[in-house]
Structures are given as C-alpha cells and as structure tokens.
Design a protein around this motif. Sequence first.
Motif, PDB file in Angstrom:
ATOM      1  N   ALA A 275       0.831  -1.208   0.000  1.00 34.49           N
ATOM      2  CA  ALA A 275       0.000   0.000   0.000  1.00 34.49           C
ATOM      3  C   ALA A 275       0.863   1.255   0.000  1.00 34.49           C
ATOM      4  O   ALA A 275       1.924   1.298   0.624  1.00 34.49           O
ATOM      5  N   GLY A 276       0.394   2.281  -0.676  1.00 35.53           N
ATOM      6  CA  GLY A 276       1.071   3.574  -0.643  1.00 35.53           C
ATOM      7  C   GLY A 276       0.698   4.296   0.634  1.00 35.53           C
ATOM      8  O   GLY A 276      -0.102   5.239   0.624  1.00 35.53           O
ATOM      9  N   SER A 277       1.290   3.864   1.727  1.00 32.48           N
ATOM     10  CA  SER A 277       0.875   4.352   3.043  1.00 32.48           C
ATOM     11  C   SER A 277       1.541   5.655   3.446  1.00 32.48           C
ATOM     12  O   SER A 277       1.184   6.248   4.464  1.00 32.48           O
ATOM     13  N   ARG A 278       2.540   6.112   2.659  1.00 33.79           N
ATOM     14  CA  ARG A 278       3.174   7.415   2.900  1.00 33.79           C
ATOM     15  C   ARG A 278       3.021   8.288   1.664  1.00 33.79           C
ATOM     16  O   ARG A 278       3.444   7.903   0.576  1.00 33.79           O
ATOM     17  N   LEU A 279       2.433   9.445   1.825  1.00 30.12           N
ATOM     18  CA  LEU A 279       2.376  10.432   0.750  1.00 30.12           C
ATOM     19  C   LEU A 279       3.485  11.445   0.992  1.00 30.12           C
ATOM     20  O   LEU A 279       3.468  12.182   1.987  1.00 30.12           O
ATOM     21  N   VAL A 280       4.474  11.466   0.094  1.00 29.24           N
ATOM     22  CA  VAL A 280       5.585  12.415   0.170  1.00 29.24           C
ATOM     23  C   VAL A 280       5.290  13.497  -0.867  1.00 29.24           C
ATOM     24  O   VAL A 280       5.448  13.282  -2.064  1.00 29.24           O
ATOM     25  N   VAL A 281       4.850  14.669  -0.405  1.00 31.68           N
ATOM     26  CA  VAL A 281       4.311  15.677  -1.310  1.00 31.68           C
ATOM     27  C   VAL A 281       5.136  16.961  -1.226  1.00 31.68           C
ATOM     28  O   VAL A 281       5.523  17.408  -0.144  1.00 31.68           O
ATOM     29  N   GLU A 282       5.378  17.551  -2.384  1.00 34.76           N
ATOM     30  CA  GLU A 282       6.132  18.792  -2.422  1.00 34.76           C
ATOM     31  C   GLU A 282       5.282  19.947  -1.854  1.00 34.76           C
ATOM     32  O   GLU A 282       4.062  20.015  -2.072  1.00 34.76           O
ATOM     33  N   ARG A 283       5.926  20.825  -1.128  1.00 33.90           N
ATOM     34  CA  ARG A 283       5.232  21.843  -0.332  1.00 33.90           C
ATOM     35  C   ARG A 283       4.295  22.722  -1.165  1.00 33.90           C
ATOM     36  O   ARG A 283       3.194  23.077  -0.704  1.00 33.90           O
ATOM     37  N   SER A 284       4.694  23.065  -2.365  1.00 33.25           N
ATOM     38  CA  SER A 284       3.894  24.011  -3.156  1.00 33.25           C
ATOM     39  C   SER A 284       2.528  23.459  -3.550  1.00 33.25           C
ATOM     40  O   SER A 284       1.624  24.234  -3.873  1.00 33.25           O
ATOM     41  N   ILE A 285       2.356  22.134  -3.551  1.00 31.28           N
ATOM     42  CA  ILE A 285       1.045  21.557  -3.879  1.00 31.28           C
ATOM     43  C   ILE A 285       0.412  20.864  -2.685  1.00 31.28           C
ATOM     44  O   ILE A 285      -0.657  20.250  -2.805  1.00 31.28           O
ATOM     45  N   HIS A 286       1.039  20.954  -1.528  1.00 32.74           N
ATOM     46  CA  HIS A 286       0.562  20.233  -0.344  1.00 32.74           C
ATOM     47  C   HIS A 286      -0.859  20.639   0.042  1.00 32.74           C
ATOM     48  O   HIS A 286      -1.738  19.779   0.219  1.00 32.74           O
ATOM     49  N   ALA A 287      -1.124  21.936   0.160  1.00 36.98           N
ATOM     50  CA  ALA A 287      -2.446  22.393   0.597  1.00 36.98           C
ATOM     51  C   ALA A 287      -3.527  21.967  -0.386  1.00 36.98           C
ATOM     52  O   ALA A 287      -4.604  21.489   0.018  1.00 36.98           O
ATOM     53  N   GLU A 288      -3.247  22.118  -1.688  1.00 37.15           N
ATOM     54  CA  GLU A 288      -4.236  21.725  -2.697  1.00 37.15           C
ATOM     55  C   GLU A 288      -4.497  20.231  -2.648  1.00 37.15           C
ATOM     56  O   GLU A 288      -5.653  19.781  -2.704  1.00 37.15           O
ATOM     57  N   MET A 289      -3.440  19.440  -2.536  1.00 37.47           N
ATOM     58  CA  MET A 289      -3.634  17.986  -2.479  1.00 37.47           C
ATOM     59  C   MET A 289      -4.418  17.574  -1.248  1.00 37.47           C
ATOM     60  O   MET A 289      -5.305  16.709  -1.322  1.00 37.47           O
ATOM     61  N   MET A 290      -4.119  18.189  -0.095  1.00 40.62           N
ATOM     62  CA  MET A 290      -4.836  17.809   1.119  1.00 40.62           C
ATOM     63  C   MET A 290      -6.317  18.174   1.014  1.00 40.62           C
ATOM     64  O   MET A 290      -7.187  17.385   1.413  1.00 40.62           O
ATOM     65  N   GLU A 291      -6.611  19.331   0.488  1.00 42.43           N
ATOM     66  CA  GLU A 291      -8.012  19.740   0.352  1.00 42.43           C
ATOM     67  C   GLU A 291      -8.781  18.743  -0.522  1.00 42.43           C
ATOM     68  O   GLU A 291      -9.870  18.284  -0.160  1.00 42.43           O
ATOM     69  N   LYS A 292      -8.191  18.395  -1.655  1.00 39.82           N
ATOM     70  CA  LYS A 292      -8.873  17.485  -2.575  1.00 39.82           C
ATOM     71  C   LYS A 292      -8.899  16.056  -2.041  1.00 39.82           C
ATOM     72  O   LYS A 292      -9.905  15.337  -2.187  1.00 39.82           O
ATOM     73  N   LEU A 293      -7.807  15.634  -1.417  1.00 35.79           N
ATOM     74  CA  LEU A 293      -7.740  14.263  -0.921  1.00 35.79           C
ATOM     75  C   LEU A 293      -8.676  14.044   0.261  1.00 35.79           C
ATOM     76  O   LEU A 293      -9.354  13.008   0.351  1.00 35.79           O
TER      77      LEU A 293
END
Length: 496
Positions: A302-320
């Motif tokens: 499972a992809g149990s860790r999301l390693v996300v670049e800071r500039s898209i972090h807020a957008e990804m969290m909102e949508k996810l």
Amino acid sequence: MTLDARSLIKAYFAEGTLPGLPDGHFIGGRIVANSDGDRLESYDPGNGQAFARFGAGKGEDVSRAVEAAQQGLAAWRDTPPATRCQVLNRAAALIRERSDYFAVVEAVDSGKTLAEARGDARSCIRLFEYYAGIADKLEGRSIPLGSGLTSWTEREPVGITAQIIPWNYPSSTFVRGVAPALAAGCAVVAKPAETTPFTALLLAQWLHEAGVPAGAVNVVTGLGSDAGAPLVRHPSIAHVTFTGSVATGVGVMQAVAPNVTQLTLELGGKSPLVALADCDVDKAVEGALWAIFSNAGQICSAGSRLVVERSIHAEMMEKLVARTRTLKLGHGLKDPDVGAINSRQHLDRIARHVEAARGRGCSILTGGSATHDPASNSGWFFEPTIIDNLAPSDPAIQQEIFGPVLSVQVVDGEEEALAMANATEFALVAGIYTGDIGKALRLARSIDAGQVTINDYWAGGIEVPFGGNRKSGFGREKGIEGIDAYVRTKAITIRH
C-alpha cells in the motif's frame, strides 16, 4: 457451484453461511478430518459473526500432508511439461466458471469488497494461465568446453514447497506461489491464515479436479503456531515461501536454518507515493486515494506514505480529504467502496496506532476512529484516515500500520523527496507522480524498492516481478522471475 453472486448473497444474509465450504484439510487429493477433531470458527469481518468452522491442524496433520506431497511429487515432476501446461490452464478455466462463488467466499472470509474479491479471482486465473505458458519453456543451455566434452544444464524442480499464506490476499497469494511451483514440477503443502482458510481449500480441490495428481497440492488449516511452525521446520520441505510480518519472517528464517531450506520472504512495507510539484494533482490525488484505501489499507505494498512537495501540499490535502470523505464503508457483499478490517485483533492494533498519533499531537485531517457497518451497526471497520505533515521519525512514518491510514510528509524539492522515500527500514514499492520524465527516471533508479511505478501507483500486473529489499524481504514473485525459487540448475558433463 453454479449459483450466481446475487443468489449466493441473498442466501448468505438469510442463512448466515455459504454452501459447499470445505470442513477439513485437503490432503492426498481429498478433504480429510483433523487428526484430533479440533476445529476453529471462521468469522465474517463485515458483521463480526462466525459463519463456518474448519480444522485446527497440528503437527500430525502436517506430517500426513508432507507424506502425501512426497507421493504427489513423484507423479507430478515426471508429468510432461506440456501436460502441466494443460492442467494449469484447466484450473484457470474452472475458476472462471465458478468465479461468482469464489468471489463471494473470498469477500465473506476476508472482509474485502465483492469487487476486490472479483479482482482477486481474475488474478488467480491470470496467474495460472501465465505459469501454464512457462511450464514447457524451462530450458537449460549448452556449455562449450571444447573437443571431447559435452556439457549442458537442466532445470529441475526443487521438491516439496511450503506456502505460508497471509489473510489480506488469501487466494491470489496462494496462487502466486502455487502456480509457479506446479509449473516447475514441485509439490506443495500450503498453510492459509487462520482467519481466511476457505479459498485455499477450494483451489486445492479444483486443482485436483483439473488433473493435478493426488498429493501434489495439499492444504492444512489451523493456527500458525500449531500448523505453520511444524510445516516450515519439516526436513522434507525444500523451499518455504512466506508472506507476512517482519517479526514472523525472522522467526521463519530461524526455523528453516537448521535444514538449510530455501526461502522467499515477502514482508512489510511503508511504501512512499511521491507527488512532485509538476504532477497532475487530480491524478495524484486519485492515485493516493486508492494506493492506501484499497482493501482497507491491508496491503503490504500500500502507498501508506504520501511524500508531497510543499507548493502543492495544501491543494492535495483539500482534494484528498474531500475525496476520502465520500468513501462508503460497509459489508463487502453490499458494494461499498471500503470493506472491513480482517479481525477484531487487527482493528484494535490499527486503532492503537492512530490513538498514539493523536496523543503525540499529530494532525488528523479526517477519520481516525474504529467504526461499524452503518447499515447493521456491526462488523470491524476503521474510518479512512489521513495524518498530515509528519516528521520523518514519527512512528506513523516508520511503522507499518497495515490499515486505511495515510501518513503525509511535506518536502521541498526532488532531493528531499528522495531522501524521505528511502528513510524507513522497508523497501517494497514506490510510486512517483510527476510531469517530468527525467525526474521520474532519476527517482525510480535511486529509490530503494523492488518495484517502482510512475503516474499510476498500481501499474503492472502478474507479468511484473514483485518483492522487496531490506526488511521488506527477499526473492521475487510473479513474472518470469517468480519461477526461479522453484527450480534448481543441474550441470551434466560427458567426456567422449
């Protein structure tokens, strides 16, 4: 079994059980009773109720199975490879004919959704067909030694193999080991997990029906301590294939060492899904969603860790978070998005992990609690959960939770993303989302993992070798490499 899924589901909810479930071990080509009559109950995780009983195997049952395997091996290893090919294809056809019954049994026994169980049935079919195609192509090679000498190699079956099957994918993991073992001419003794015994028993019966000789495939059910331990220690076992936890895998290594038994280990994972700033955010969100919430997160890879670049972090969290909150939980036979946790004990383990994170002050964006099937207020479920912005040393990053819990790490750039991807003791799978093929290839070659996918976390399939490095284990399953564990090379040289 010719009943369609709809009829089976209706009957199951009316009667609380399913027809045709085996109630003993499969040894020597038939269902046999447990040596001492002891039995265990199998529970439906979707409602927490017992629906059937099965044999509580002991060392005596394992010994009977190994003796049967010795007889089955003598017949099967001398079966022409083309015939082995035909038999494995017939087994695939039988699963296809009975796929509704097979999937319903798998869903009830494991807690997964019927859609996921149908996918497992398709995987079983493809595995048998794939290794059927390899059975008659296990060729050796000639070795040029000069005049007066002729030398060549032959690839022969290793002998009797033990398969220790996990509860998260009880059917497809069974076939993932058994199909290449049979293609190579080996015999098998399998021990399924004590919470999911039934599809292994069904598959063994159907393999015999397809033409596998009596004794070439045997299944002993029961507890790991009572049946699994004596199986891996048995001196007649030539190879053990084990899928499970790191701690148990270490115990298996120690158990097989005195007999110098070959070993394949597929152990834990804490696999990273890396989302770089230039990725398609919507595709990365959907990929991350199903990388962790498929099978309620109960997947080694499972992809149990999301390693996300800071500039898209807020957008990804909102949508996810928004997508996660749309997921419907429920009994696997009622067409939910996310099914049950396999056992009460494992549900409690997941809950302890998340409660500890809450106690450390971690930011839980959604979910975070054990729950029930909303339709029946029963069963073992855990809310799809996202824990945000965790430090590299946090236990939710370093430890395998094995449930529907996504741990998020925020990074600044490709170099830090690589460092975080490699910053656990596991190295099983990794996913990369980026629009830059150069970055993708650099990361794919530098991340320590047995399998890396780009812009589709679950890309690949039966044809692609699977396995881990470091504490994720060793050896490869699936693909052409999957047969290597079950053959050994013999060199023959003649002076003439």
